[in-house]
Design a protein around this motif. Sequence first.
Motif, short mmCIF file in Angstrom:
data_model
loop_
_atom_site.label_atom_id
_atom_site.label_comp_id
_atom_site.label_asym_id
_atom_site.label_seq_id
_atom_site.Cartn_x
_atom_site.Cartn_y
_atom_site.Cartn_z
N ILE A 406 9.68 -14.04 -7.09
CA ILE A 406 8.30 -14.52 -6.98
C ILE A 406 7.86 -15.15 -8.29
O ILE A 406 7.27 -16.23 -8.32
N GLU A 407 8.20 -14.47 -9.39
CA GLU A 407 7.86 -14.98 -10.72
C GLU A 407 8.45 -16.37 -10.92
O GLU A 407 7.82 -17.25 -11.49
N ASP A 409 9.16 -18.44 -8.60
CA ASP A 409 8.77 -19.30 -7.47
C ASP A 409 9.94 -19.73 -6.61
O ASP A 409 9.97 -20.86 -6.10
N TRP A 411 11.10 -19.04 -3.35
CA TRP A 411 10.77 -18.33 -2.11
C TRP A 411 11.97 -18.13 -1.22
O TRP A 411 12.09 -17.12 -0.54
N LEU A 414 13.71 -15.10 -2.23
CA LEU A 414 13.00 -13.90 -1.77
C LEU A 414 13.38 -13.62 -0.31
O LEU A 414 13.68 -12.48 0.07
N GLY B 184 4.79 -7.31 -3.11
CA GLY B 184 5.33 -7.97 -4.29
C GLY B 184 4.49 -9.18 -4.67
O GLY B 184 4.15 -9.38 -5.84
N LEU B 185 4.16 -10.00 -3.67
CA LEU B 185 3.36 -11.20 -3.95
C LEU B 185 2.01 -10.82 -4.54
O LEU B 185 1.54 -11.40 -5.52
N MET B 188 2.29 -9.55 -8.13
CA MET B 188 2.49 -10.60 -9.13
C MET B 188 1.19 -11.37 -9.39
O MET B 188 1.00 -11.93 -10.44
N LYS B 212 -1.85 -18.96 -0.24
CA LYS B 212 -1.08 -17.81 -0.69
C LYS B 212 -1.70 -16.52 -0.16
O LYS B 212 -1.00 -15.59 0.25
#
Lengths: 488, 501
Positions: A406-407, A409, A411, A414, B184-185, B188, B212
């Motif tokens: 996520i950090e 980006d 996806w 993920l 998780g999203l 963050m 988002k």
Amino acid sequence: MFVVSYISISLLIVLAGVRFKESAQPLATFGAGVTAVLSLVGWIVVKANTEAGFPAIRYGFGGWAPPIGIEFVLDGLSAFFLMVVNGVAAVVLWHSAGNLDKHLDAHPPTFYALASLFLLGLNGMILTGDLFNLYVFLEISSLSSYALIAIGSRQAPLAAFRYLILGTVGGTLYLIGVGFMYAMTGTLNMIDMMAIIPLIAEEPAVLVALLLMIVGIGVKAALFPLYGWLPESYTQTNSISSALIAPIGTKVAAYVMIRVLLFVFGASGLNAVWPLSEVIAYLAGAGILFGSIMAILQKNLKRMLAFSSVSQIGYILMGVALMNPLAFAGALFHVLNHAIMKATLFMVSSHLERQEESVDIRDFNDSYRVKYPWTMATFTLAAISMIGLPPMAGFFSKWMLALGTIEADHWVLLGVILTSSLLNAVYFFGILEKVYLRRSGQKEASQASMNEVSWGMRLPALILALALLGFGFFNVPLLDILQTLFPV
Amino acid sequence: MGLQSDLIPLLAVLVSLFAIPLIALSSRRPNLRESWTFLAALIKFGLVLSLIPGALRGETVGGALFDIAPGLPFELEADPLGVFFALIASGLWIFTSAYSIGYMRGNGEVKQTRFFAAFAMSLSSTIGVAFAGNLFTFIVFYEILTLSTYPLVVHKESDAAIQAARKYLTYTLTAGLLLVAGAGLLYMETGTLDFEAGGLSALIDSDIASGKLWVIFILMFIGVGVKAGVMPLHSWLPSAMAAPTPVSSLLHAVAVVKSGVFGVLRVSGFIFGFGVLQQMGADVLMMILSAFTLTVASFLAFKQDNLKRRLAYSTVGHLSYIVLGVSLMTMSGVLGSVLHIAAHATMKITLFFCAGAIYVNLHKDSISQLDGAAKVMPWTFAAFTIGAMGLTGIPPINGFFSKWTLALGTIEAGQWIPLGLLILSGLMNAGYFFPIVARAYFKPGGKDLEGHGEANPWMVVPLVSTAMLSVIFGLFPNAFVHILDLATVIMEQLFNVGGDL
């Protein structure tokens, strides 16, 4: 100080192992145990040093100053890997006492000498601060692992031969890469080279060297699609070798990847020309999915575990290639977790191989839960951790990796992590279902009686599985340190 | 707040965990084994009871124990909503324990030790879900709940049970993973996963892009929605009826599915906050899905001849009443939801108890076989009738009041279509429950009923008690454990004053 003791102990085992047949296993275990304790001490000292602001411990061989002589470096990263490798190796060797199977009866000393040599090579690879010296240790560990793998079923020598060919090609590519770098920088010392690389990072020769090294180490680490040697080797070899090599062999290759890519080249050096870290991350992602899917299709437990290794190595390399502290800590924690999980699972498979003469998943049925209650409980714990369900340790490394994607980006990656967890669930629950629920045709479950392996084998496996639970609950101190190891 | 009371939530979780080795060790002495279950259930209930006075004052007991992941504490806190859910789960566990003994022995089931051990584990994790102080702790227990109910679903070890258990795992594990991804999203973005009454202030004040925010919401909503049986994620629930009836009654009518709707409440009221959801328009999505579910599930319930499957579809429908109430995001709507969690629990558990008693006693599981059965099993069918009346929404049973409050909520929110669907679904409840009652009471029974009597007391007493509870809580909503007052306190927290949990 520490550095020297590792190497002398390892050599001692080799020598003594050859001489006294009976004493080979206890000595090897003792050696690995002492090394593990030393690694732990090393880890504590390094931690204290870092907190006090001292640099890493460096030891120049023969008193030659590092740029000229060869040096060993004990910093946080190497201390961590030493701890994992030696700790797991010690437990595996302890476990092997009860498991000298038919392939080994004739020559245990040779086997343990090889095993110790293998460990020596791995320790050396982790400790050395010199790229060429690393190659030497790489070959020591590789050669001994070829021999270890060749001891096994009738196809084992063939698998070992294949590994030998691919492994040698990989090693050679790495060596050529090192040669290029030596020509460009005039040094083989990692710390020296680190300082020079930013100046020459965009040179074509450096790029070629980098690619050669990535491919070379990639073969040893089974980075997708260079995994070809791995499944057959782990499947055909004897059960001690697979329990010894599978958990830690590829981890050390991953260590080399970290050391070379993140420390020597650094993020800027690695991505100077092409975004290589992203390439590695996506290759690793492909490996995760590929390994999981192949694992589902396997009918042999050991081959299934081998493909699962391909997938799990993908997690580690992906975490490294994502280039942020969260993913990095996740990757390192997964090194620890996967080493423990794979050791546990291969121990379980060795129990079955010993008692049933076969590890064909299609033969599993509910008589196993009566015959092997402890072994199967151990398997269940490790399987839950492999799937990545809380509160087992496997969940937390995946959590960190997910935060890392996520950090960064990414996806897609993920999604890969999540999908792979489900695929893991498919093949592990498939086995659990068979072992606990599938009716055996001849009412074996009611007639079967306990047929467990000795406590000497049950206990190490169980301890490792419980360690997974422990690391699940109390992972924060470790993860906090691991995050700081990320090179800024 | 002393140290002792801060440990109560933890103890409440641990009690049944400690019972597991005791249950396993006494596997050869069934009476001793079952007494461990009882002891654990009583202690657990006692611990939860001791939290009620504090919860009524709006207090939160407990706290972070240690960090379980970097930056994320393992936090067990009993806030009023948590106490409310824990109260229902632990209270009904006592009745279910008694009932299980009657059912498992009466039915001659195998592997009872595994059954009782897994049951204790499930209850531990349910209480953990109730007392989880942040989303991460919630997820940990949510996943353990999935794993510990797996052996219960698969208990019969028949092919059907294995298939059902596979389906169950597929749905719930996928849901769990999506919940993890959502968490998780969110983590963050905000750096916290704490539950905060009224919504995370870190989220409300942040400027997360609405795209988002939607992704996070959808991931989390699916994550909790699967266990809450929101269509189209519901189909594991009817299959899971392959489990023995005590499992269906406590876990698949109360603990597991309610931890799903409880999750819906936590995610919408304590993570996002109603304000944010309404701004996003997510309340509309929740409303459409739940209104659709409660209507369609009622239709599907009609078609089932298998009694447990009909009850399962009815559960799917009633869970969506609760989700619908949350989606209204008005005081009465959410109050109705919370009350319906309790009301549906006592009524549906009664109905499942009855179904199990009929199965053990008469070996019948189809509705079409129940002609005249009420004459043989008068107590069971009296209890069944009460439960059926309650779910239809006939006063004075507690189901009436929760439905009434829900209806008020729709009016308050000005949502006429959901109101219409609520009424329609109430009628359909009557339509699929009363034929069963009528058949049992008024049709002549076949010869095969001769020689059968009422089920054994281990089963009859619990099912009559839960039916009585439904009536008592209908007449006196504050009887014994102050359900209404608790629910009111929860509403005050959600709608008036925020504050960290």
